[in-house]
Design an enzyme around this catalytic site. Sequence first.
Site, PDB file in Angstrom:
ATOM      1  N   ARG A  16       0.781  -1.240   0.000  1.00 14.36           N
ATOM      2  CA  ARG A  16       0.000   0.000   0.000  1.00 14.36           C
ATOM      3  C   ARG A  16       0.811   1.288   0.000  1.00 14.36           C
ATOM      4  O   ARG A  16       0.240   2.369   0.090  1.00 14.36           O
ATOM      5  CB  ARG A  16      -1.012   0.035   1.156  1.00 14.36           C
ATOM      6  CG  ARG A  16      -1.994  -1.101   1.129  1.00 14.36           C
ATOM      7  CD  ARG A  16      -3.143  -0.925   2.064  1.00 14.36           C
ATOM      8  NE  ARG A  16      -2.733  -0.489   3.389  1.00 14.36           N
ATOM      9  CZ  ARG A  16      -3.555   0.086   4.246  1.00 14.36           C
ATOM     10  NH1 ARG A  16      -4.814   0.292   3.937  1.00 14.36           N
ATOM     11  NH2 ARG A  16      -3.138   0.450   5.440  1.00 14.36           N
ATOM     12  N   ASP A  17       2.142   1.225  -0.095  1.00 12.24           N
ATOM     13  CA  ASP A  17       2.927   2.459  -0.159  1.00 12.24           C
ATOM     14  C   ASP A  17       4.188   2.252  -0.993  1.00 12.24           C
ATOM     15  O   ASP A  17       5.290   2.636  -0.590  1.00 12.24           O
ATOM     16  CB  ASP A  17       3.280   2.959   1.251  1.00 12.24           C
ATOM     17  CG  ASP A  17       3.722   4.425   1.268  1.00 12.24           C
ATOM     18  OD1 ASP A  17       3.362   5.176   0.327  1.00 12.24           O
ATOM     19  OD2 ASP A  17       4.418   4.818   2.227  1.00 12.24           O
ATOM     20  N   ILE A  18       4.016   1.646  -2.156  1.00 13.81           N
ATOM     21  CA  ILE A  18       5.150   1.467  -3.061  1.00 13.81           C
ATOM     22  C   ILE A  18       5.492   2.827  -3.659  1.00 13.81           C
ATOM     23  O   ILE A  18       4.635   3.503  -4.229  1.00 13.81           O
ATOM     24  CB  ILE A  18       4.817   0.445  -4.181  1.00 13.81           C
ATOM     25  CG1 ILE A  18       4.554  -0.938  -3.564  1.00 13.81           C
ATOM     26  CG2 ILE A  18       5.935   0.378  -5.212  1.00 13.81           C
ATOM     27  CD1 ILE A  18       5.718  -1.531  -2.814  1.00 13.81           C
TER      28      ILE A  18
END
Length: 179
Positions: free
Chosen positions: A23-25
């Site tokens: 969820r935070d690439i």
Amino acid sequence: MIHIGSQLCGALAAAHRLNIVHRDIKPENVMVLSDLSQRDAVKILDFGIARLRDRSEEDEEEILGTPQYMAPEQITGRPSAVSPSVDIYSLGMVFYAMLMGQPAFESGTPQRILEAQLQKTPPSIGTEHPHLAGTQLESLIQDMLAKTPERRPANLDIVHTRLNDALQELIDADVAGSV
């Protein structure tokens, strides 16, 4: 770019097989280790907001992630916000930034960036890099950046295969050294 992208696909696919969605690439969460024993090994960092796909998100009301790399469903809080498709979108944004030298949407306030993620299509890679116009690489990134999860590649194994096909196309066209 393709060598790093290939390793990112493999690492995220492994997380997805464990039902973990990062969820935070973003570029800041990718470390490239260069030494003789690891030959540009790519590591994904900061699983701080990662979630298990089976876990309910009902208590989570705030938007988590980095606006320049967030999938539209993360922004709107749709149930699909905890599915591999959000990582596919974010990875597409990372690929885009690697090729263009900047995120697709970076100017303005975080709110304006989020609005752009919901409503705008990034400028084509082929406009900045004409040798990539109409290539499988450009098509793959466009598909990864589809606004709805259903229109993106279904999983990272598909992304990885298409990335390898894109590399072969660029090798055949003798422009692989540019990516």
